[in-house]
Structures are given as C-alpha cells and as structure tokens.
Motif scaffolding. Structure first.
Motif, PDB file in Angstrom:
ATOM      1  N   UNK A   4       0.995  -1.014   0.060  1.00 48.64           N
ATOM      2  CA  UNK A   4      -0.097  -0.187  -0.003  1.00 48.64           C
ATOM      3  C   UNK A   4       0.835   1.129   0.061  1.00 48.64           C
ATOM      4  N   UNK A   5       0.671   2.044  -0.926  1.00 49.55           N
ATOM      5  CA  UNK A   5       1.348   3.436  -0.904  1.00 49.55           C
ATOM      6  C   UNK A   5       0.493   4.673  -0.691  1.00 49.55           C
ATOM      7  N   UNK A   6       0.507   5.152   0.298  1.00 58.20           N
ATOM      8  CA  UNK A   6      -0.326   6.371   0.706  1.00 58.20           C
ATOM      9  C   UNK A   6       0.089   7.604  -0.190  1.00 58.20           C
ATOM     10  N   UNK A   7      -0.710   8.405  -0.454  1.00 59.95           N
ATOM     11  CA  UNK A   7      -0.472   9.778  -1.088  1.00 59.95           C
ATOM     12  C   UNK A   7       0.505  10.432  -0.063  1.00 59.95           C
ATOM     13  N   UNK A   8       0.359  10.697   1.234  1.00 60.21           N
ATOM     14  CA  UNK A   8       1.372  11.429   1.666  1.00 60.21           C
ATOM     15  C   UNK A   8       1.177  11.027   3.228  1.00 60.21           C
ATOM     16  N   UNK A   9       2.333  11.245   4.161  1.00 66.69           N
ATOM     17  CA  UNK A   9       2.375  10.739   5.530  1.00 66.69           C
ATOM     18  C   UNK A   9       3.113  11.845   6.210  1.00 66.69           C
ATOM     19  N   UNK A  10       2.267  12.284   7.467  1.00 67.83           N
ATOM     20  CA  UNK A  10       2.772  13.234   8.341  1.00 67.83           C
ATOM     21  C   UNK A  10       4.096  12.805   9.049  1.00 67.83           C
ATOM     22  N   UNK A  11       5.096  13.702   9.099  1.00 67.27           N
ATOM     23  CA  UNK A  11       6.352  13.384   9.534  1.00 67.27           C
ATOM     24  C   UNK A  11       7.242  14.597   9.777  1.00 67.27           C
ATOM     25  N   UNK A  12       7.594  14.447  11.149  1.00 69.63           N
ATOM     26  CA  UNK A  12       8.554  15.370  11.832  1.00 69.63           C
ATOM     27  C   UNK A  12       7.986  17.004  11.470  1.00 69.63           C
ATOM     28  N   UNK A  13       6.537  17.015  11.643  1.00 64.31           N
ATOM     29  CA  UNK A  13       5.905  18.340  11.668  1.00 64.31           C
ATOM     30  C   UNK A  13       5.246  18.608  10.330  1.00 64.31           C
ATOM     31  N   UNK A  14       5.333  17.976   9.240  1.00 68.97           N
ATOM     32  CA  UNK A  14       5.081  18.464   7.785  1.00 68.97           C
ATOM     33  C   UNK A  14       4.745  17.105   7.246  1.00 68.97           C
ATOM     34  N   UNK A  15       3.971  17.367   6.097  1.00 72.44           N
ATOM     35  CA  UNK A  15       3.477  16.464   5.503  1.00 72.44           C
ATOM     36  C   UNK A  15       4.378  16.011   4.022  1.00 72.44           C
ATOM     37  N   UNK A  16       4.666  14.658   3.871  1.00 66.75           N
ATOM     38  CA  UNK A  16       5.713  14.346   3.119  1.00 66.75           C
ATOM     39  C   UNK A  16       4.940  13.589   1.792  1.00 66.75           C
ATOM     40  N   UNK A  17       4.921  13.927   0.686  1.00 66.82           N
ATOM     41  CA  UNK A  17       4.317  13.317  -0.371  1.00 66.82           C
ATOM     42  C   UNK A  17       4.946  11.845  -0.744  1.00 66.82           C
ATOM     43  N   UNK A  18       4.232  10.887  -0.963  1.00 66.42           N
ATOM     44  CA  UNK A  18       4.784   9.728  -1.131  1.00 66.42           C
ATOM     45  C   UNK A  18       4.195   9.037  -2.605  1.00 66.42           C
ATOM     46  N   UNK A  19       4.831   8.627  -3.469  1.00 63.76           N
ATOM     47  CA  UNK A  19       4.496   8.123  -4.902  1.00 63.76           C
ATOM     48  C   UNK A  19       5.312   7.003  -5.073  1.00 63.76           C
ATOM     49  N   UNK A  20       5.235   6.590  -6.444  1.00 65.56           N
ATOM     50  CA  UNK A  20       6.234   5.592  -6.902  1.00 65.56           C
ATOM     51  C   UNK A  20       6.646   5.977  -8.275  1.00 65.56           C
ATOM     52  N   UNK A  21       7.732   5.505  -8.551  1.00 59.45           N
ATOM     53  CA  UNK A  21       8.521   5.825  -9.819  1.00 59.45           C
ATOM     54  C   UNK A  21       8.135   4.844 -10.827  1.00 59.45           C
ATOM     55  N   UNK A  22       8.352   5.237 -12.175  1.00 56.03           N
ATOM     56  CA  UNK A  22       8.171   4.100 -13.216  1.00 56.03           C
ATOM     57  C   UNK A  22       8.708   2.847 -12.880  1.00 56.03           C
ATOM     58  N   UNK A  23       8.206   1.883 -13.772  1.00 57.27           N
ATOM     59  CA  UNK A  23       8.442   0.434 -13.261  1.00 57.27           C
ATOM     60  C   UNK A  23       9.743   0.204 -13.394  1.00 57.27           C
ATOM     61  N   UNK A  24      10.836   1.119 -13.928  1.00 56.66           N
ATOM     62  CA  UNK A  24      12.317   0.721 -14.140  1.00 56.66           C
ATOM     63  C   UNK A  24      12.905   1.044 -12.787  1.00 56.66           C
TER      64      UNK A  24
END
Length: 204
Positions: free
Chosen positions: A76-96
C-alpha cells in the motif's frame, strides 16, 4: 557521518513504538555512489515506517518533501504521510525503479537513495547489507547488493551443510572402527546354489 542503530527484536510480531530506527548512512565526504545508505524497516507499512525515517533524516539532509518507492516492495502506498511536523508526499517511480531502493527528495540538498532491506531479513544478513551499503568502495545498485547478499548466504549454507555431512561421515567411521570394522559385520557365507551356512556347534 555514519548513523547506525542496532537491531531490537519485535515483541509479539509487532515492533514496539519505542523501537530504534534501523538505518545506516554513508560517511560524510564518501565518494558518490548509487546508494547513500541502507534502511531496514520493521514492516511493509509505509504509514507506520516513514515518519521515523523522515524525522531522522530531516536534520541531516534538509527537509524531506517527497519519497518515491517501488510498487513491487510495498503493498500500500499512501499519497502522503505526516512526518516531523510536516506532510511528505509519497509516490512510486516508473516500473524501471530498482525495487529495493527508496528515493528521497530533499528541499535543501537534492536527491538521496537508500537500500531497503526487507523486514523479514535475518539479522546477520541485514547487518552485512548495512555495512556494504555504506562502504566507501561500494559500486553496486540496491538490487545488486541484495543479490550479492543472497549469494553469500547460499554459499554459507552450502558450506555449513557440507561440514555437517563431513562430521556425520566421521562419526559413522568412528563407530564403525569401534565395532571392529568389517570383521565385526562379516555376513554368513553361502554355498553355491545352497542355503546359508554357518558354524554349528558339534552335537554331544
């Protein structure tokens, strides 16, 4: 600088909230390489694992703003996560993208790459990977490091198996010698085309 946190076993299959981060980073001034360190998460939940990682890296690398992962490693890949007082965007790179690599984008310093060691990895193998990932002479990709670790693990198991067989053979040989060797287990003789014969006591 190298930051290394020792392994602490999980309790009841779950890592306690106070469990230390398992992370090692290449020394400051080390030659550029494909991998900047290694991270050994305690589960495959990005929501649970990323905040502690970002909290540790923000003061070192500048504010982490984006993280890219491989879809083959994380269920599961969340769109963002709260970390160290700010939001960090999370995504996935191309299949490579290397499935064993975590890509972090820093607001201050740019891009960093970490080897991701699977949570279920044996401590001895994980320790070897964390050391190799921060070796100044490192030149392998994340997947290359994992393959090398698997090769070494398989070689060690094969050597242990061979040693066990040799010890077993030595034990059987020792027992054989203690029982008198071949003479102690000589089978009864057979006459040509006849029944088994042996030495019968003479009748009185």
């Amino acid at each position: 600088m190298t930051a290394t946190i020792p392994f602490t076993p999980a309790v009841g299959g779950q890592a306690p909230s106070s469990s230390p981060l398992r992370l090692t980073l290449a020394p400051v001034g080390a030659p550029p390489a494909l991998i900047d360190g290694a991270w050994w998460p305690r589960s495959r939940s990005l929501t649970e694992q990323l905040p502690a990682l970002v909290e540790r890296l923000d003061p070192l690398w500048g504010r982490i703003t984006r993280i890219a992962v491989s879809r083959t490693f994380w269920p599961v890949i969340p769109g963002e996560v709260p970390a160290h007082g700010h939001m960090v965007r999370v995504g996935w790179s191309p299949a490579g993208q290397d499935p064993h690599k975590l890509l972090l984008l820093s607001y201050t310093f740019g891009c960093w790459n970490l080897l991701v060691i699977p949570p279920e990895t044996a401590p001895a193998t994980a320790a070897r990977l964390m050391a190799t990932a921060t070796d100044p002479s490192r030149s392998l990709t994340a997947t290359g490091l994992m393959r090398e670790a698997e090769r070494l693990r398989a070689a060690a198991e094969a050597e242990a198996a061979a040693a066990a067989v040799a010890d077993s053979d030595s034990l059987r040989e020792a027992v054989w010698d203690a029982e008198g060797g071949h003479d102690a287990r000589r089978p009864a003789s057979r006459t040509p085309d006849g029944p088994v014969t042996g030495h019968m006591p003479a009748r009185q």
